[in-house]
Structures are given as C-alpha cells and as structure tokens.
Design a protein around this motif. Structure first.
Motif, PDB file in Angstrom:
ATOM      1  N   SER A  31      51.172 -60.879 -70.723  1.00 26.62           N
ATOM      2  CA  SER A  31      51.342 -62.186 -70.086  1.00 26.62           C
ATOM      3  C   SER A  31      51.761 -63.224 -71.115  1.00 26.62           C
ATOM      4  N   ARG A  32      52.559 -64.151 -70.667  1.00 31.31           N
ATOM      5  CA  ARG A  32      52.924 -65.326 -71.481  1.00 31.31           C
ATOM      6  C   ARG A  32      51.841 -66.369 -71.248  1.00 31.31           C
ATOM      7  N   VAL A  33      51.272 -66.875 -72.351  1.00 30.02           N
ATOM      8  CA  VAL A  33      50.204 -67.865 -72.264  1.00 30.02           C
ATOM      9  C   VAL A  33      50.629 -69.095 -73.063  1.00 30.02           C
ATOM     10  N   VAL A  34      50.515 -70.262 -72.428  1.00 24.56           N
ATOM     11  CA  VAL A  34      50.819 -71.526 -73.105  1.00 24.56           C
ATOM     12  C   VAL A  34      49.557 -72.382 -73.064  1.00 24.56           C
ATOM     13  N   MET A  35      49.136 -72.825 -74.258  1.00 28.58           N
ATOM     14  CA  MET A  35      47.950 -73.667 -74.387  1.00 28.58           C
ATOM     15  C   MET A  35      48.362 -75.000 -75.006  1.00 28.58           C
ATOM     16  N   GLN A  36      47.690 -76.075 -74.591  1.00 30.75           N
ATOM     17  CA  GLN A  36      47.942 -77.421 -75.103  1.00 30.75           C
ATOM     18  C   GLN A  36      46.667 -77.937 -75.760  1.00 30.75           C
ATOM     19  N   SER A  37      46.812 -78.453 -76.987  1.00 30.17           N
ATOM     20  CA  SER A  37      45.694 -79.078 -77.675  1.00 30.17           C
ATOM     21  C   SER A  37      46.211 -80.375 -78.269  1.00 30.17           C
ATOM     22  N   GLY A  38      45.848 -81.484 -77.646  1.00 25.07           N
ATOM     23  CA  GLY A  38      46.394 -82.777 -78.061  1.00 25.07           C
ATOM     24  C   GLY A  38      47.894 -82.781 -77.830  1.00 25.07           C
ATOM     25  N   GLN A  39      48.661 -83.093 -78.858  1.00 24.34           N
ATOM     26  CA  GLN A  39      50.127 -83.104 -78.750  1.00 24.34           C
ATOM     27  C   GLN A  39      50.733 -81.738 -79.070  1.00 24.34           C
ATOM     28  N   ARG A  40      49.904 -80.805 -79.522  1.00 24.19           N
ATOM     29  CA  ARG A  40      50.389 -79.501 -79.966  1.00 24.19           C
ATOM     30  C   ARG A  40      50.328 -78.481 -78.836  1.00 24.19           C
TER      31      ARG A  40
END
Length: 163
Positions: free
Chosen positions: A50-59
C-alpha cells in the motif's frame, strides 16, 4: 533502532483486531494519515503493498507498506488463547521499518496490544534524526496506540482535535 510499546484496551481481542484491520477506521486514530491505498492486493491482507502518506506539521512523507504477517487471516470468531499477529514492513524517505503487532487476551473484555518497532535509516537527515531524537519515534508510536485506545473505547476521533 529498536523499541517496544504496549497498551491495554478495554475491549475483547477480536473487536480490537477488527478495528485495527479496518481501513475506514484508520484516519480516526492514526494521527497525520493523509492516504492509505493498496497498490496491489486487498487492504490489510498478507502480501498487500500500500501507498501511505503521512503529514506531520508542514512535512509530508510517502512510503510503501507491505503486510508480511497476518494471523489469523479471518478476524471473526478467533479461538480463545490465539495471539493475533499483524506485521508490516515500511520503506520510504530514507528509512526502512518493521512493525510487529501482537494482540493477546489480558482478560475476558481486555486486550493487550504489544508493538515491536525496528528502524534503519539511509538518508543523512533521517540518520541524524535517529541519532539525535530516538525517543521521538518511541513517543510517537505510543501516541498512536493511545489514540487508538481512546478511539476504540470512547469513539474519540483525532481529527476532531487540533493538537
């Protein structure tokens, strides 16, 4: 870098396993999850990438998750005394990681979730983060588990808060 986290959840093991395996529930407890989509196979099943995209603040970080173990395959009517295993390998952004989750019965209505994490870093920035801030990875993993506990027991959705 290796570490282990654990938490008790006041729900039967079978229900905890079903909630953890349900892709529709993940955004409610997995803080920062932007996207989790199978590239092949069926979400959560053995061998699925699976493709996983995580966001942490602006990153934002994108990686590929591969399910390397799921036992039992059927999460309905799990026999008493059986340990549920969810293992996955995560690769991306200068990092390789393996997470091994185990769910055991701690009581008739209580589940112990133990999670072993191992990280290896290849990029310079990630190597520095691993050296300088190893506790941040451990703390983030424990936060995800605490968020899941609050979601499972109380219906709390991390998207409702601004922290």
């Amino acid at each position: 870098m290796k570490y282990t986290n654990s938490i008790e959840i006041a729900l039967p093991r079978e229900r905890v396993a079903q909630l953890l395996a349900d892709p529709a529930q993940a955004p409610k407890w997995l803080r920062g999850l932007v996207l989790h989509e199978p590239l092949n196979g069926v979400h959560g099943q053995l061998g699925t990438k699976s493709r996983v995209v995580m966001q942490s603040g602006q990153r934002q970080m994108e990686c590929v998750e591969t399910i390397t173990r799921r036992e039992p395959a059927d999460l309905h009517e799990i026999p008493e005394g059986i340990v549920v295993h969810f293992d996955r390998e995560i690769v991306g952004g200068g990092m390789w990681s393996v997470v091994r989750d185990r769910l055991t019965e701690a009581g008739p209505e209580t589940t112990l979730w133990e999670s072993e994490s191992e990280y290896r870093f290849s990029g310079l920035l990630m190597r520095l983060m691993g050296l300088v801030m190893p506790g941040a990875f451990h703390k983030q993993s424990q936060q995800h588990m605490q968020d899941f506990k609050e979601f499972a027991e109380q219906g709390k959705d991390v998207r409702d808060g601004k922290d």
